[in-house]
Design an enzyme around this catalytic site. Structure first.
Site, PDB file in Angstrom:
ATOM      1  N   CYS A 174       0.827  -1.219   0.000  1.00  0.00           N
ATOM      2  CA  CYS A 174       0.000   0.000   0.000  1.00  0.00           C
ATOM      3  C   CYS A 174       0.858   1.264   0.000  1.00  0.00           C
ATOM      4  O   CYS A 174       0.351   2.356  -0.277  1.00  0.00           O
ATOM      5  CB  CYS A 174      -0.936  -0.012   1.200  1.00  0.00           C
ATOM      6  SG  CYS A 174      -1.937  -1.506   1.285  1.00  0.00           S
ATOM      7  N   HIS A 234      -3.320   6.809   3.099  1.00  0.00           N
ATOM      8  CA  HIS A 234      -3.703   5.549   2.454  1.00  0.00           C
ATOM      9  C   HIS A 234      -5.083   5.143   2.973  1.00  0.00           C
ATOM     10  O   HIS A 234      -5.370   5.249   4.164  1.00  0.00           O
ATOM     11  CB  HIS A 234      -2.678   4.465   2.771  1.00  0.00           C
ATOM     12  CG  HIS A 234      -3.153   3.092   2.417  1.00  0.00           C
ATOM     13  ND1 HIS A 234      -3.608   2.778   1.160  1.00  0.00           N
ATOM     14  CD2 HIS A 234      -3.287   1.961   3.161  1.00  0.00           C
ATOM     15  CE1 HIS A 234      -3.995   1.511   1.144  1.00  0.00           C
ATOM     16  NE2 HIS A 234      -3.808   1.000   2.348  1.00  0.00           N
ATOM     17  N   ASN A 247     -10.109  -0.754   0.113  1.00  0.00           N
ATOM     18  CA  ASN A 247      -8.654  -0.619   0.102  1.00  0.00           C
ATOM     19  C   ASN A 247      -8.110  -1.116  -1.238  1.00  0.00           C
ATOM     20  O   ASN A 247      -8.070  -2.320  -1.486  1.00  0.00           O
ATOM     21  CB  ASN A 247      -8.077  -1.432   1.265  1.00  0.00           C
ATOM     22  CG  ASN A 247      -6.566  -1.315   1.372  1.00  0.00           C
ATOM     23  OD1 ASN A 247      -5.902  -0.780   0.486  1.00  0.00           O
ATOM     24  ND2 ASN A 247      -6.017  -1.819   2.451  1.00  0.00           N
TER      25      ASN A 247
HETATM   26  N1  ACO Z   1     -18.105  -9.560   9.398  1.00  0.00           N
HETATM   27  C1  ACO Z   1     -18.500  -9.844  10.631  1.00  0.00           C
HETATM   28  N2  ACO Z   1     -17.651 -10.219  11.601  1.00  0.00           N
HETATM   29  C2  ACO Z   1     -16.346 -10.263  11.290  1.00  0.00           C
HETATM   30  C3  ACO Z   1     -15.869  -9.974  10.012  1.00  0.00           C
HETATM   31  C4  ACO Z   1     -16.806  -9.597   9.042  1.00  0.00           C
HETATM   32  N3  ACO Z   1     -16.456  -9.279   7.773  1.00  0.00           N
HETATM   33  N4  ACO Z   1     -14.520 -10.100  10.013  1.00  0.00           N
HETATM   34  C5  ACO Z   1     -14.169 -10.467  11.252  1.00  0.00           C
HETATM   35  N5  ACO Z   1     -15.271 -10.575  12.027  1.00  0.00           N
HETATM   36  C6  ACO Z   1     -15.349 -10.943  13.433  1.00  0.00           C
HETATM   37  C7  ACO Z   1     -14.166 -11.748  13.898  1.00  0.00           C
HETATM   38  O1  ACO Z   1     -14.336 -13.104  13.575  1.00  0.00           O
HETATM   39  C8  ACO Z   1     -14.193 -11.496  15.372  1.00  0.00           C
HETATM   40  O2  ACO Z   1     -15.164 -12.335  15.933  1.00  0.00           O
HETATM   41  P1  ACO Z   1     -14.900 -13.070  17.340  1.00  0.00           P
HETATM   42  O3  ACO Z   1     -14.713 -11.953  18.327  1.00  0.00           O
HETATM   43  O4  ACO Z   1     -16.102 -13.875  17.533  1.00  0.00           O
HETATM   44  O5  ACO Z   1     -13.649 -13.865  17.127  1.00  0.00           O
HETATM   45  C9  ACO Z   1     -14.702 -10.073  15.485  1.00  0.00           C
HETATM   46  O6  ACO Z   1     -15.307  -9.756  14.226  1.00  0.00           O
HETATM   47  C10 ACO Z   1     -13.621  -9.062  15.794  1.00  0.00           C
HETATM   48  O7  ACO Z   1     -12.542  -9.274  14.925  1.00  0.00           O
HETATM   49  P2  ACO Z   1     -11.273  -8.407  14.963  1.00  0.00           P
HETATM   50  O8  ACO Z   1     -10.298  -8.919  13.954  1.00  0.00           O
HETATM   51  O9  ACO Z   1     -10.785  -8.219  16.369  1.00  0.00           O
HETATM   52  O10 ACO Z   1     -11.881  -7.017  14.479  1.00  0.00           O
HETATM   53  P3  ACO Z   1     -11.174  -5.629  14.359  1.00  0.00           P
HETATM   54  O11 ACO Z   1     -11.929  -4.621  15.114  1.00  0.00           O
HETATM   55  O12 ACO Z   1      -9.700  -5.739  14.576  1.00  0.00           O
HETATM   56  O13 ACO Z   1     -11.379  -5.300  12.836  1.00  0.00           O
HETATM   57  C11 ACO Z   1     -10.178  -5.290  10.787  1.00  0.00           C
HETATM   58  C12 ACO Z   1     -10.831  -6.144  11.846  1.00  0.00           C
HETATM   59  C13 ACO Z   1     -11.246  -4.417  10.145  1.00  0.00           C
HETATM   60  C14 ACO Z   1      -9.582  -6.225   9.726  1.00  0.00           C
HETATM   61  C15 ACO Z   1      -9.092  -4.417  11.420  1.00  0.00           C
HETATM   62  O14 ACO Z   1      -8.210  -5.185  12.189  1.00  0.00           O
HETATM   63  C16 ACO Z   1      -8.330  -3.665  10.412  1.00  0.00           C
HETATM   64  O15 ACO Z   1      -8.837  -2.816   9.736  1.00  0.00           O
HETATM   65  N6  ACO Z   1      -7.001  -3.933  10.281  1.00  0.00           N
HETATM   66  C17 ACO Z   1      -6.196  -3.314   9.295  1.00  0.00           C
HETATM   67  C18 ACO Z   1      -6.100  -4.259   8.176  1.00  0.00           C
HETATM   68  C19 ACO Z   1      -5.929  -3.603   6.857  1.00  0.00           C
HETATM   69  O16 ACO Z   1      -6.453  -2.561   6.555  1.00  0.00           O
HETATM   70  N7  ACO Z   1      -5.176  -4.273   6.013  1.00  0.00           N
HETATM   71  C20 ACO Z   1      -5.051  -3.872   4.669  1.00  0.00           C
HETATM   72  C21 ACO Z   1      -3.687  -3.984   4.159  1.00  0.00           C
HETATM   73  S1  ACO Z   1      -2.528  -3.029   5.059  1.00  0.00           S
HETATM   74  C22 ACO Z   1      -3.041  -1.486   4.978  1.00  0.00           C
HETATM   75  O17 ACO Z   1      -3.704  -1.168   4.040  1.00  0.00           O
HETATM   76  C23 ACO Z   1      -2.687  -0.567   6.031  1.00  0.00           C
END
Ligand code: ACO
Length: 326
Positions: A113, A253, A283
């Site tokens: 990214c 980003h 993204n």
């Molecule tokens: N729908 C519903 N529930 C979901 C989904 C979904 N699509 N995805 C995950 N969950 C659930 C998980 O299973 C978990 O359930 P559990 O508590 O029963 O185990 C719960 O939601 C919480 O999951 P977390 O991973 O803790 O959620 P978080 O608040 O961290 O959000 C996310 C996840 C959105 C991926 C976040 O960590 C994030 O945005 N990270 C950055 C990742 C990113 O942007 N990467 C892109 C490439 S790098 C960059 O661009 C910077």
């Protein structure tokens, strides 16, 4: 200061829109979860026959058209991507193949990214050093083809698209005022595509294990992204000798609104100055910043001499931030 001016920008987005409502019918998720955690409402998805070079070529041609420049007037074509058409040659060379373009040096930048800002850093230095007079920097991705559509924690996040900028040397007081970039490869496994390279060549087993798709520890990415993007932006502002008040626009980003908002708050740039397109496109990795820049220009949010702060973070981990005078 490394002087150049942006002759034109352009974007290419596949027409197919995939909404959160449609995702609800594909996996166990809800529009509410996706909007609350990411801010994403819909994303564009490339057709099966469309590869990254197709989107890159479309954005490049539009940008060249807007600049009044034939593509063969370029000295260098840089394509930032994590989703290349092939492992070799580069996607930049496939863009040339598609356009029948011979001559300009062409290569890819692999910095996830952060890739488009890495490409800008290189182009600015090439122009300042005399290695090129006119450069195209394209960020292009077809993320939808490397996503595991059964993994709800990743497939809701990404979208496809491309953005391009044409840079040329100038005597005026424009270009990169300050920048900061870096990488931490010790965290490479936090976000990667395990198979398809020489570590784990493609095999029936790797396909069955879906090892050719995005593997990510989302929480770890989130924390590192906020720190690196905000510290990078603050450092770039310092090196440019400008304050958050001097900045006209902040283009972070576009991974999700929580990362973007936390970055903005730590950087102390006013909320109204932040460009956000993540709700419509998700993204798009290396394509998010050039697409956002092009939309901001098209909307008249920038005038000559304005300062744009840009900051990114991605797989690697990599990060990059720049203060650009347009
Ligand atoms: N729908 C519903 N529930 C979901 C989904 C979904 N699509 N995805 C995950 N969950 C659930 C998980 O299973 C978990 O359930 P559990 O508590 O029963 O185990 C719960 O939601 C919480 O999951 P977390 O991973 O803790 O959620 P978080 O608040 O961290 O959000 C996310 C996840 C959105 C991926 C976040 O960590 C994030 O945005 N990270 C950055 C990742 C990113 O942007 N990467 C892109 C490439 S790098 C960059 O661009 C910077």
């Amino acid at each position: 200061m490394r002087r150049f001016k942006i002759l034109a920008t352009a974007r290419a987005l596949p027409p197919r829109v995939l909404t959160n409502a449609e995702l609800e019918t594909m996996i166990d998720t809800t529009d509410q979860w996706i909007v609350e955690r990411t801010g994403i409402r819909e994303r564009r998805i490339a057709a099966p026959e469309v590869a990254t070079s197709d989107l890159a070529a479309e954005a490049l041609l539009s940008a060249c058209g807007a600049a009044g420049l034939e593509p063969d007037a370029l000295d260098v074509l840089i394509v930032a991507t994590s989703t290349p058409d092939t492992l070799f040659p580069s996607t930049a060379c496939w863009v040339q193949h598609k356009l029948g373009l011979r001559g300009p040096a062409a290569f890819d930048v692999s910095a996830g990214c952060s890739g488009w800002l890495y490409g800008m850093e290189l182009a600015a230095s090439l122009i300042a050093g005399g290695g090129a007079r006119t450069a195209a920097v394209v960020g292009a991705e077809v993320m939808s083809k490397v996503v595991n559509w059964e993994d709800r924690s990743t497939c809701v996040l990404f979208g496809d698209g491309a953005g391009a900028a044409i840079l040329t040397a100038c005597e005026e007081d424009r270009g990169l005022l300050g920048s900061a970039w870096g990488a931490d490869g010790t965290l490479a496994r936090v976000l990667y595509q395990p198979a398809g390279g020489t570590r784990q060549p493609a095999s029936a087993e790797s396909v069955a294990a879906r090892a050719h798709t995005v593997h990510m520890e989302g929480n770890t990415v989130f924390k590192h992204a906020v720190t690196a993007m905000s510290e990078g932006a603050i450092e770039a502002l310092k090196r440019a000798g400008v304050t958050p008040e001097d900045v006209t626009l902040l283009i972070p980003h576009q991974a999700n609104t929580r990362i973007m908002e936390a970055t903005r708050a730590r950087t102390a740039i006013a909320p109204a100055k932040m460009v956000s397109i993540v709700d419509r496109y998700g993204n798009m990795s290396a394509a998010t910043i050039p697409v956002a820049l092009d939309e901001a220009r098209a909307a008249g949010r920038l005038k000559d001499g304005d300062l744009v702060a840009m900051t990114a973070f991605g797989t690697g981990f990599t990060w990059a931030a720049q203060v650009l005078r347009v």
